[in-house]
Design a protein around this motif. Sequence first.
Motif, PDB file in Angstrom:
ATOM      1  N   MET A 108       0.830  -1.197   0.000  1.00 15.71           N
ATOM      2  CA  MET A 108       0.000   0.000   0.000  1.00 15.71           C
ATOM      3  C   MET A 108       0.866   1.250   0.000  1.00 15.71           C
ATOM      4  O   MET A 108       0.525   2.249  -0.628  1.00 15.71           O
ATOM      5  N   SER A 152      -5.707  -0.615 -10.454  1.00 13.39           N
ATOM      6  CA  SER A 152      -4.866  -1.441 -11.333  1.00 13.39           C
ATOM      7  C   SER A 152      -4.112  -2.506 -10.532  1.00 13.39           C
ATOM      8  O   SER A 152      -3.812  -3.575 -11.036  1.00 13.39           O
ATOM      9  N   ALA A 153      -3.832  -2.223  -9.255  1.00 13.02           N
ATOM     10  CA  ALA A 153      -3.109  -3.203  -8.434  1.00 13.02           C
ATOM     11  C   ALA A 153      -4.024  -4.313  -7.923  1.00 13.02           C
ATOM     12  O   ALA A 153      -3.622  -5.466  -7.868  1.00 13.02           O
ATOM     13  N   ASP A 154      -5.246  -3.974  -7.579  1.00  9.89           N
ATOM     14  CA  ASP A 154      -6.117  -4.947  -6.913  1.00  9.89           C
ATOM     15  C   ASP A 154      -7.401  -5.269  -7.644  1.00  9.89           C
ATOM     16  O   ASP A 154      -8.164  -6.097  -7.185  1.00  9.89           O
ATOM     17  N   GLY A 155      -7.691  -4.567  -8.722  1.00 10.22           N
ATOM     18  CA  GLY A 155      -9.002  -4.737  -9.348  1.00 10.22           C
ATOM     19  C   GLY A 155     -10.031  -4.011  -8.499  1.00 10.22           C
ATOM     20  O   GLY A 155      -9.676  -3.142  -7.695  1.00 10.22           O
ATOM     21  N   GLU A 176     -11.865  -5.066  -6.072  1.00 10.57           N
ATOM     22  CA  GLU A 176     -12.024  -5.531  -4.700  1.00 10.57           C
ATOM     23  C   GLU A 176     -11.648  -4.507  -3.635  1.00 10.57           C
ATOM     24  O   GLU A 176     -12.469  -4.090  -2.838  1.00 10.57           O
ATOM     25  N   GLU A 177     -10.389  -4.137  -3.661  1.00 11.24           N
ATOM     26  CA  GLU A 177      -9.857  -3.251  -2.610  1.00 11.24           C
ATOM     27  C   GLU A 177     -10.591  -1.914  -2.568  1.00 11.24           C
ATOM     28  O   GLU A 177     -11.017  -1.464  -1.519  1.00 11.24           O
ATOM     29  N   GLY A 209     -15.743 -10.685  -3.385  1.00 13.68           N
ATOM     30  CA  GLY A 209     -14.346 -10.348  -3.178  1.00 13.68           C
ATOM     31  C   GLY A 209     -13.566 -11.255  -2.260  1.00 13.68           C
ATOM     32  O   GLY A 209     -12.363 -11.129  -2.156  1.00 13.68           O
TER      33      GLY A 209
END
Lengths: 180, 66
Positions: free
Chosen positions: A39, A105-108, A110-111, A178
Amino acid sequence: MPVAMFAGMITGILFAGLVGLVASRVNQRRNPEAEDERMAMVKAQAGSTALRIAGGVAFIGWVADNLLAYSRGEAIQTITPWSIMLLAIVAIYDLSLAYFLHQYSADGGEEVTKKDVASTALTAAATLLVFIPMIAHGEFRGDRGLYYVMIGTIVLQVAAVLWLLFKARRSFRSAGGGHA
Amino acid sequence: MRNRIRELREAAGLTQEELAKRLKVTRQTVHAIENDKYNPTLALAFKMARLFQQPIEELFIYTEEE
């Protein structure tokens, strides 16, 4: 620029920062692991992207402002209080937007849909308060061109955030909530 | 870089959430590592190796074409 408008802008910027800070602290308290190494990397990337976008938008804004000033027969200014203000406001917007984009872009989806939408949306909403005195004022005396550039920036950014939220929500639903 | 985190986690009967808690990272970070979207720092890689009681090169496989 009227003093009330300037004070409104400064208050708005400070308030936006404060809301962003509180949202971040609340999030950190609820989820102490939220600030892990990845993060931190996402945040650093977002900061770098935001700085570049803010610089680019501020430059375009400055050129547009001066072109409009020139077309009205006014003197070209190398730097104006509006240019500085524009850079500050765009930087705040872009920071939240870039953070959102990098996280997406890192997690889709979900996060972002699970915990960070609230702070991003709150920051964006608080930043909008910056513009209330300007919008209430109707127009910038002698700086109408820059007003249009700024309004254009807000509209584009709000549209981008809404589009991302929509995509993130859809991706979150298709991932079955998720959880792995 | 490929890794065997998912395989080892499942073999240990852990969920992503449980592994994340043990490693003191977010579940999303575990998810990103398992899907080769993020390469952890050396410190986190060693933490994982220690947790699974495996040498680090058993967890992470360096591929030449990268």
